[in-house]
Scaffold this motif. Structure first.
Motif, PDB file in Angstrom:
ATOM      1  N   GLY A  83      15.193  56.322  17.676  1.00  0.00           N
ATOM      2  CA  GLY A  83      15.641  55.559  16.550  1.00  0.00           C
ATOM      3  C   GLY A  83      16.946  55.229  16.480  1.00  0.00           C
ATOM      4  N   ALA A  84      17.860  56.232  16.719  1.00  0.00           N
ATOM      5  CA  ALA A  84      19.272  56.490  16.607  1.00  0.00           C
ATOM      6  C   ALA A  84      19.883  55.565  17.565  1.00  0.00           C
ATOM      7  CB  ALA A  84      19.762  57.739  16.730  1.00  0.00           C
ATOM      8  N   LEU A  85      19.460  55.705  18.678  1.00  0.00           N
ATOM      9  CA  LEU A  85      19.833  55.058  19.969  1.00  0.00           C
ATOM     10  C   LEU A  85      19.326  53.379  19.860  1.00  0.00           C
ATOM     11  CD1 LEU A  85      18.890  57.440  22.812  1.00  0.00           C
ATOM     12  CD2 LEU A  85      21.312  56.457  22.373  1.00  0.00           C
ATOM     13  N   PHE A  86      18.366  53.349  19.199  1.00  0.00           N
ATOM     14  CA  PHE A  86      17.859  51.808  18.955  1.00  0.00           C
ATOM     15  C   PHE A  86      18.785  51.216  18.037  1.00  0.00           C
ATOM     16  CE2 PHE A  86      13.779  48.886  18.768  1.00  0.00           C
ATOM     17  CZ  PHE A  86      14.065  48.500  19.391  1.00  0.00           C
ATOM     18  N   ALA A  87      19.047  51.873  17.016  1.00  0.00           N
ATOM     19  CA  ALA A  87      20.217  51.242  16.115  1.00  0.00           C
ATOM     20  C   ALA A  87      21.529  50.940  16.847  1.00  0.00           C
ATOM     21  CB  ALA A  87      20.261  52.241  14.884  1.00  0.00           C
ATOM     22  N   VAL A  88      22.126  51.933  17.725  1.00  0.00           N
ATOM     23  CA  VAL A  88      23.305  51.579  18.449  1.00  0.00           C
ATOM     24  C   VAL A  88      23.106  50.330  19.298  1.00  0.00           C
ATOM     25  CG1 VAL A  88      24.823  52.651  20.182  1.00  0.00           C
ATOM     26  CG2 VAL A  88      23.997  54.051  18.112  1.00  0.00           C
ATOM     27  N   VAL A  89      22.061  50.464  20.114  1.00  0.00           N
ATOM     28  CA  VAL A  89      21.709  49.438  20.987  1.00  0.00           C
ATOM     29  C   VAL A  89      21.675  47.839  20.369  1.00  0.00           C
ATOM     30  CG1 VAL A  89      19.943  48.270  22.523  1.00  0.00           C
ATOM     31  CG2 VAL A  89      20.424  50.814  22.506  1.00  0.00           C
ATOM     32  N   LEU A  90      20.914  47.824  19.325  1.00  0.00           N
ATOM     33  CA  LEU A  90      20.967  46.587  18.593  1.00  0.00           C
ATOM     34  C   LEU A  90      22.288  46.135  17.840  1.00  0.00           C
ATOM     35  CD1 LEU A  90      17.583  47.056  17.161  1.00  0.00           C
ATOM     36  CD2 LEU A  90      17.993  45.654  18.723  1.00  0.00           C
ATOM     37  N   TRP A  91      22.814  47.002  17.314  1.00  0.00           N
ATOM     38  CA  TRP A  91      24.289  46.535  16.619  1.00  0.00           C
ATOM     39  C   TRP A  91      25.249  46.188  17.646  1.00  0.00           C
ATOM     40  CZ3 TRP A  91      28.135  51.006  14.801  1.00  0.00           C
ATOM     41  CH2 TRP A  91      29.104  50.309  14.431  1.00  0.00           C
ATOM     42  N   THR A  92      25.586  47.153  18.607  1.00  0.00           N
ATOM     43  CA  THR A  92      26.618  46.702  19.572  1.00  0.00           C
ATOM     44  C   THR A  92      26.161  45.688  20.479  1.00  0.00           C
ATOM     45  OG1 THR A  92      25.735  48.606  21.241  1.00  0.00           O
ATOM     46  CG2 THR A  92      27.405  49.043  19.564  1.00  0.00           C
ATOM     47  N   GLY A  93      24.781  45.369  20.626  1.00  0.00           N
ATOM     48  CA  GLY A  93      24.517  44.397  21.763  1.00  0.00           C
ATOM     49  C   GLY A  93      24.542  43.013  21.031  1.00  0.00           C
ATOM     50  N   ASN A  94      24.214  43.048  19.765  1.00  0.00           N
ATOM     51  CA  ASN A  94      24.339  41.830  18.831  1.00  0.00           C
ATOM     52  C   ASN A  94      25.887  41.525  18.718  1.00  0.00           C
ATOM     53  OD1 ASN A  94      21.895  40.857  18.460  1.00  0.00           O
ATOM     54  ND2 ASN A  94      21.388  42.342  16.838  1.00  0.00           N
ATOM     55  N   ALA A  95      26.670  42.598  18.427  1.00  0.00           N
ATOM     56  CA  ALA A  95      28.110  42.350  18.130  1.00  0.00           C
ATOM     57  C   ALA A  95      28.792  41.696  19.416  1.00  0.00           C
ATOM     58  CB  ALA A  95      28.938  43.858  17.841  1.00  0.00           C
ATOM     59  N   ALA A  96      28.400  42.128  20.522  1.00  0.00           N
ATOM     60  CA  ALA A  96      29.149  41.679  21.914  1.00  0.00           C
ATOM     61  C   ALA A  96      29.032  40.043  22.045  1.00  0.00           C
ATOM     62  CB  ALA A  96      28.196  42.135  23.102  1.00  0.00           C
ATOM     63  N   TYR A  97      27.923  39.454  21.335  1.00  0.00           N
ATOM     64  CA  TYR A  97      27.796  38.138  21.258  1.00  0.00           C
ATOM     65  C   TYR A  97      28.649  37.480  20.438  1.00  0.00           C
ATOM     66  CZ  TYR A  97      23.421  38.523  23.946  1.00  0.00           C
ATOM     67  OH  TYR A  97      22.702  38.880  25.087  1.00  0.00           O
ATOM     68  N   LEU A  98      29.401  38.195  19.552  1.00  0.00           N
ATOM     69  CA  LEU A  98      30.697  37.543  18.763  1.00  0.00           C
ATOM     70  C   LEU A  98      31.695  37.320  19.688  1.00  0.00           C
ATOM     71  CD1 LEU A  98      30.311  39.713  15.495  1.00  0.00           C
ATOM     72  CD2 LEU A  98      29.723  37.505  15.811  1.00  0.00           C
ATOM     73  N   TYR A  99      32.030  38.095  20.710  1.00  0.00           N
ATOM     74  CA  TYR A  99      33.094  37.763  21.458  1.00  0.00           C
ATOM     75  C   TYR A  99      32.767  37.259  22.951  1.00  0.00           C
ATOM     76  CZ  TYR A  99      34.771  41.429  18.039  1.00  0.00           C
ATOM     77  OH  TYR A  99      35.129  41.917  16.887  1.00  0.00           O
ATOM     78  N   LEU A 100      31.528  37.420  23.400  1.00  0.00           N
ATOM     79  CA  LEU A 100      31.429  37.255  24.918  1.00  0.00           C
ATOM     80  C   LEU A 100      30.320  35.937  24.746  1.00  0.00           C
ATOM     81  CD1 LEU A 100      31.056  40.703  26.570  1.00  0.00           C
ATOM     82  CD2 LEU A 100      33.000  39.193  26.313  1.00  0.00           C
ATOM     83  N   SER A 101      30.236  35.371  26.094  1.00  0.00           N
ATOM     84  CA  SER A 101      29.261  34.210  26.117  1.00  0.00           C
ATOM     85  C   SER A 101      28.038  34.869  26.725  1.00  0.00           C
ATOM     86  CB  SER A 101      29.661  33.243  27.213  1.00  0.00           C
ATOM     87  OG  SER A 101      29.706  33.846  28.514  1.00  0.00           O
ATOM     88  N   VAL A 102      26.690  34.345  26.245  1.00  0.00           N
ATOM     89  CA  VAL A 102      25.421  34.560  26.712  1.00  0.00           C
ATOM     90  C   VAL A 102      25.508  34.993  28.344  1.00  0.00           C
ATOM     91  CG1 VAL A 102      23.036  34.190  27.030  1.00  0.00           C
ATOM     92  CG2 VAL A 102      24.266  33.673  24.938  1.00  0.00           C
ATOM     93  N   SER A 103      26.112  34.032  29.021  1.00  0.00           N
ATOM     94  CA  SER A 103      25.878  34.184  30.343  1.00  0.00           C
ATOM     95  C   SER A 103      26.683  35.304  31.027  1.00  0.00           C
ATOM     96  CB  SER A 103      26.534  33.115  31.097  1.00  0.00           C
ATOM     97  OG  SER A 103      28.084  32.597  30.697  1.00  0.00           O
ATOM     98  N   PHE A 104      28.020  35.828  30.390  1.00  0.00           N
ATOM     99  CA  PHE A 104      28.806  36.836  30.996  1.00  0.00           C
ATOM    100  C   PHE A 104      28.011  38.203  30.451  1.00  0.00           C
ATOM    101  CE2 PHE A 104      32.133  39.890  30.436  1.00  0.00           C
ATOM    102  CZ  PHE A 104      32.251  40.162  31.787  1.00  0.00           C
ATOM    103  N   VAL A 105      27.363  38.083  29.479  1.00  0.00           N
ATOM    104  CA  VAL A 105      26.636  39.385  28.906  1.00  0.00           C
ATOM    105  C   VAL A 105      25.528  39.706  29.808  1.00  0.00           C
ATOM    106  CG1 VAL A 105      25.070  40.271  27.061  1.00  0.00           C
ATOM    107  CG2 VAL A 105      27.210  39.343  26.462  1.00  0.00           C
TER     108      VAL A 105
END
Length: 295
Positions: A83-105
């Motif tokens: 559960g803790a890792l899932f929270a980190v995965v979802l938060w940081t993964g979604n936050a990356a889309y604020l800065y990077l394109s879908v293609s580069f991710v």
């Protein structure tokens, strides 16, 4: 019997690829300030987990799904870390889309099989093979070159994505251990029943600290209908993830993910106008072939 088993596995993969691609493209639209105008990755993630927790709880309470008792030792050693890792995965993964394109991710995600293989070897779910290790190391070199060729490279976004991938590799390995090695019969719904509330709990504090005030003071263009669709799609996606891992392995999921990543790169170019250089395109297809043939 073997043919039926393989066909079922490919069906699980196809379902996961479709749902994953749909959720990624929808979340990119919602989070992008120029598109959906809802730049709150923690809020979106928490909404997904709240939806998953409520729906799975309702299904169990109305007796449509039987939830087996979870021993406290398994809960604290597996469910809480997942559960803790899932929270980190979802938060940081979604936050990356604020800065990077879908293609580069998606190009960065080509490293996931290596990370899952390395973590799986450490946890005993995978056996070390020099040939496979070398093949996956070549993929890392390709990702590094693709990063060098990225037109819009934002270090903060890349850091968010790197943390998300490492956390995801560890989480998927723990999920595999929970589903296959603990003697507890869990299906996708009952897994969410146990994991989603824990994930939501770990998201509440950072949400209150980083986004709650801005969320209340800012106007946002996205309507509740689109947020509900995103949450429902995330619920279906999480079910498909647990189904695929339970029937195959965490490494299989990430190998299948390479095909999804290539598809998303071209979708991102078509729908969102992401800029992909010729160098990056030339690296994308060999990586998919290399990972697939090394498994």
């Amino acid at each position: 019997m073997e043919t039926r088993k393989y066909l079922a596995a490919y069906g699980y993969m196809a379902l996961w690829i479709f749902l994953s691609a749909f959720v990624i493209m929808l979340n990119k639209y919602i989070l992008d300030p120029k598109l959906g105008g809802f730049p709150f990755p923690l809020t979106l993630t928490a909404a997904h987990m709240l939806f998953c927790a409520v729906v799975s709880w309702l299904l169990v309470k109305v007796k449509l799904i039987d939830a087996p008792a979870m021993p406290s030792e398994v809960y604290f050693r597996c469910v809480l870390p997942i559960g803790a890792l899932f929270a980190v995965v979802l938060w940081t993964g979604n936050a990356a889309y604020l800065y990077l394109s879908v293609s580069f991710v998606q190009m960065m995600k080509a490293m996931m099989p290596l990370l899952v293989y390395t973590v799986g070897t450490a946890f005993g779910t995978e056996k070390w093979c020099v040939r496979t290790g070398i093949n996956l190391a070549v993929v890392v070199a390709g990702v590094a070159i693709a990063s060098y060729g990225e037109v819009v490279f934002v270090l903060v976004g890349a850091a968010f994505q790197a943390v998300s991938m490492l956390s995801e590799a560890t989480r998927l390995t723990l999920v595999q251990l929970l589903l296959q090695g603990r003697g507890i019969k869990l299906n996708p719904i009952t897994t969410l029943y146990h994991v989603a509330p824990v994930c939501l709990m770990f998201l509440v504090l950072p949400f209150a600290w980083l986004e709650a005030e801005r969320l209340m003071s800012q106007e946002w263009k996205v309507g509740p209908g689109l947020l509900l669709l995103s949450a429902a799609a995330a619920f279906a996606l999480n079910c498909s993830i647990f189904l695929l891992i339970g029937k195959t392995s965490a490494l299989t999921l990430n190998i299948a993910g390479v095909a999804k990543d290539v598809m998303l790169i071209y979708l991102s170019m078509t729908l969102y106008g992401s800029v992909v250089t010729e160098l990056q395109v030339s690296l994308t297809q060999p990586e998919a072939v290399l990972i697939t043939t090394s498994s």
